[in-house]
Design a protein around this motif. Sequence first.
Motif, mmCIF file in Angstrom:
data_model
loop_
_atom_site.group_PDB
_atom_site.id
_atom_site.type_symbol
_atom_site.label_atom_id
_atom_site.label_comp_id
_atom_site.label_asym_id
_atom_site.label_seq_id
_atom_site.Cartn_x
_atom_site.Cartn_y
_atom_site.Cartn_z
ATOM 1 N N ALA A 1 8.243 -8.289 17.473
ATOM 2 C CA ALA A 1 7.740 -7.459 18.567
ATOM 3 C C ALA A 1 7.072 -6.177 18.074
ATOM 4 O O ALA A 1 6.111 -5.701 18.665
ATOM 5 N N GLU A 2 7.540 -5.616 16.978
ATOM 6 C CA GLU A 2 7.006 -4.342 16.480
ATOM 7 C C GLU A 2 5.797 -4.521 15.561
ATOM 8 O O GLU A 2 5.290 -3.541 15.020
ATOM 9 N N ALA A 3 5.352 -5.751 15.341
ATOM 10 C CA ALA A 3 4.259 -5.996 14.402
ATOM 11 C C ALA A 3 2.991 -5.269 14.851
ATOM 12 O O ALA A 3 2.721 -5.147 16.035
ATOM 13 N N THR A 4 2.220 -4.782 13.871
ATOM 14 C CA THR A 4 0.944 -4.135 14.172
ATOM 15 C C THR A 4 -0.184 -4.974 13.583
ATOM 16 O O THR A 4 0.031 -5.768 12.680
ATOM 17 N N GLY B 1 -3.033 -3.858 12.042
ATOM 18 C CA GLY B 1 -3.889 -3.255 11.022
ATOM 19 C C GLY B 1 -5.263 -2.935 11.570
ATOM 20 O O GLY B 1 -5.380 -2.299 12.623
ATOM 21 N N PHE B 2 -6.318 -3.390 10.906
ATOM 22 C CA PHE B 2 -7.683 -3.122 11.372
ATOM 23 C C PHE B 2 -8.091 -4.030 12.526
ATOM 24 O O PHE B 2 -9.124 -3.814 13.150
ATOM 25 N N ALA B 3 -7.306 -5.047 12.850
ATOM 26 C CA ALA B 3 -7.632 -5.985 13.929
ATOM 27 C C ALA B 3 -6.679 -5.759 15.099
ATOM 28 O O ALA B 3 -5.849 -6.597 15.415
ATOM 29 N N THR B 4 -6.800 -4.615 15.751
ATOM 30 C CA THR B 4 -5.870 -4.280 16.826
ATOM 31 C C THR B 4 -6.163 -5.004 18.133
ATOM 32 O O THR B 4 -5.282 -5.187 18.942
ATOM 33 N N GLN B 5 -7.410 -5.430 18.341
ATOM 34 C CA GLN B 5 -7.807 -6.131 19.558
ATOM 35 C C GLN B 5 -8.480 -7.448 19.191
ATOM 36 O O GLN B 5 -9.137 -7.531 18.157
ATOM 37 N N PRO B 6 -8.348 -8.461 20.043
ATOM 38 C CA PRO B 6 -9.078 -9.704 19.758
ATOM 39 C C PRO B 6 -10.582 -9.457 19.875
ATOM 40 O O PRO B 6 -11.008 -8.591 20.636
ATOM 41 N N PRO B 7 -11.373 -10.213 19.111
ATOM 42 C CA PRO B 7 -12.826 -10.039 19.231
ATOM 43 C C PRO B 7 -13.288 -10.463 20.616
ATOM 44 O O PRO B 7 -12.709 -11.356 21.223
ATOM 45 N N ARG B 8 -14.304 -9.804 21.112
ATOM 46 C CA ARG B 8 -14.824 -10.188 22.431
ATOM 47 C C ARG B 8 -16.208 -10.792 22.267
ATOM 48 O O ARG B 8 -16.976 -10.393 21.394
ATOM 49 N N ALA B 9 -16.490 -11.766 23.118
ATOM 50 C CA ALA B 9 -17.805 -12.397 23.076
ATOM 51 C C ALA B 9 -18.830 -11.402 23.603
ATOM 52 O O ALA B 9 -18.624 -10.787 24.646
#
Length: 168
Positions: free
Chosen positions: A101-104, A106-114
Amino acid sequence: MPRHYSFIFLHLWILFVFHGNSPGKWQPTVRPPRLGGNRRMGVFATRSGFRPNPIGMSSVVLEGMCRERGQLLLELFGVDILDGTPVLDIKPYLPYADRIAEATGGFATQPPRACLRADFTDAARQALVTIERRYPGFAGLVTYVLGADLRPAYADTTDTIHKYWIES
């Protein structure tokens, strides 16, 4: 809708071999598309398939199982490997052990968006319709992946519309 039994896991881990990568000299750093392709990072800080060993891991959804010609076949969703990829192992996904649950990210905080619109020629659209009969949801997946624009930032990305076609 697949039948789920109490002894069947809904999610699985697939360990596989990146057999489709071009062989070459291993590099300790890569340029991830998520960082625009301009910044180098250590390969172990990324999900790049170009690693010192060719082992990959993917989480998938088990949609169902069937027997065909004496073999047990798994019907999977979310598979990000190529046809013919050698599978090393299949392990159950255990929510109490595999989710942190506490995992972060890193540089990929959000999923890529089309961000791009994929426009298909008539031949490509017809091919997608044919494939969609066997693999429902395939056309949506292809449209999403193409729209994600995975080209690195240093490439010419001024286009907003791309035309895709099927060559015979």
